[in-house]
Design an enzyme around this catalytic site. Structure first.
Site, PDB file in Angstrom:
ATOM      1  N   ARG A  36       0.851  -1.177   0.000  1.00 36.35           N
ATOM      2  CA  ARG A  36       0.000   0.000   0.000  1.00 36.35           C
ATOM      3  C   ARG A  36       0.894   1.237   0.000  1.00 36.35           C
ATOM      4  NH1 ARG A  36      -5.431  -0.175   1.512  1.00 36.35           N
ATOM      5  NH2 ARG A  36      -5.224   2.102   1.371  1.00 36.35           N
ATOM      6  N   HIS A 129     -14.325   0.956  -4.737  1.00 35.23           N
ATOM      7  CA  HIS A 129     -14.620   0.923  -3.304  1.00 35.23           C
ATOM      8  C   HIS A 129     -15.678   1.964  -2.963  1.00 35.23           C
ATOM      9  CE1 HIS A 129     -10.536  -0.547  -3.941  1.00 35.23           C
ATOM     10  NE2 HIS A 129     -10.685  -1.284  -2.865  1.00 35.23           N
ATOM     11  N   LYS A 156     -12.303  -6.126  -8.861  1.00 36.75           N
ATOM     12  CA  LYS A 156     -12.499  -6.153  -7.410  1.00 36.75           C
ATOM     13  C   LYS A 156     -13.455  -5.041  -6.988  1.00 36.75           C
ATOM     14  CE  LYS A 156     -10.303  -4.870  -3.082  1.00 36.75           C
ATOM     15  NZ  LYS A 156      -9.202  -4.068  -2.507  1.00 36.75           N
ATOM     16  N   ARG A 199     -15.489 -12.623   2.955  1.00 40.42           N
ATOM     17  CA  ARG A 199     -14.054 -12.854   2.861  1.00 40.42           C
ATOM     18  C   ARG A 199     -13.719 -14.332   3.005  1.00 40.42           C
ATOM     19  NH1 ARG A 199     -11.320  -7.941   3.369  1.00 40.42           N
ATOM     20  NH2 ARG A 199     -12.602  -6.201   4.114  1.00 40.42           N
ATOM     21  N   SER A 218      -6.059  -3.210   6.709  1.00 42.07           N
ATOM     22  CA  SER A 218      -6.186  -2.130   5.724  1.00 42.07           C
ATOM     23  C   SER A 218      -7.640  -1.850   5.373  1.00 42.07           C
ATOM     24  CB  SER A 218      -5.414  -2.480   4.445  1.00 42.07           C
ATOM     25  OG  SER A 218      -5.958  -3.631   3.831  1.00 42.07           O
TER      26      SER A 218
END
Length: 236
Positions: A36, A129, A156, A199, A218
């Site tokens: 990241r 996101h 994603k 998940r 994160s």
């Protein structure tokens, strides 16, 4: 049903902190690392970025995913068009395994970086996101389809879940997408405590990977490496 691979994000600011994070992962089983870069001391610095990749390669032979998450999508940096494009252009020259590019960025940027990555034989995760809520299943499916059309290696989507219904929306959207474009790898995550199940059951949708925390998380609701190892030991 194949086992979902485990990717661990590194959130340190510098080599000392990355080294500590990697020590925390000793004696654990994971498949790749996500750097990241937005958490680093100089997130847009090309020199610092090259140095970071060199450091990681001396520490591990695991695949490296490079992410520079913007504040709008839960990250640490303010989006700056030229700096963002330049950063990833130079990261692609470091032979990283994959990069994460935000789907909602201007088309000219995503198109250019997708093309550059293809030339370097680097995988691209197009990501979206929503840190506030979960859009409708129709909207999620439409986003995944667009990611596919653009040429992403993986699509994603991670959205905040406020209710069980939000989690159901995500899972239903995953199911529809896999039926309509079965050969396109997708990752669907409901963030938050109530969304943790997404998940764990990604393998039902042939999800290629999931993110788990090492020293620090994160994202909201992220499982630890140890928790994911325990789950995998029960089912694989």
């Amino acid at each position: 049903m194949s086992k979902t691979k485990i990717i661990v994000p590194l959130l340190g600011k510098n080599e000392n902190e990355w080294e500590q994070e990697l020590k925390e992962l000793q004696d654990t089983s994971f498949d790749g690392l996500e750097w990241r870069a937005d958490y680093s001391e100089s997130p847009y610095s090309i020199t610092a970025g090259k140095k970071a990749i060199s450091f990681f390669k001396t520490q591990t032979d695991k695949p490296i995913l490079v992410t520079l998450r913007t504040q709008k999508e839960g990250g640490q940096v303010v989006f700056e068009k030229e700096k963002y494009s330049s950063f990833f252009k130079h990261m692609l020259e470091q032979s990283v395994s994959s990069i994460d590019i935000e789907w909602a960025l201007p088309l000219e940027i995503t198109h250019s970086l997708l093309q550059q990555a293809k030339e370097k034989n680097c995988k691209v995760i197009l990501s979206f996101h929503d840190m506030e809520h979960t859009p409708s299943a129709e909207k999620l499916v439409a986003i995944w389809k667009d990611m596919y059309v653009r040429g992403a290696s993986v699509g994603k989507i991670a959205c905040m879940a406020r209710s069980k219904e939000d989690v159901h929306q995500m899972l239903y959207a995953l199911l529809r997408t896999k039926k309509e474009i079965p050969n396109f790898p997708v990752v669907g995550i409901s963030m938050g405590e109530i969304g943790k199940v997404t998940r764990l059951i990604g393998s039902l949708f042939d999800t290629p990977f999931t993110f788990v925390s090492g020293k620090n998380a994160s994202a909201f609701g992220q499982l630890t490496v140890k928790e994911m190892e325990k789950y995998n030991s029960l089912f694989y």
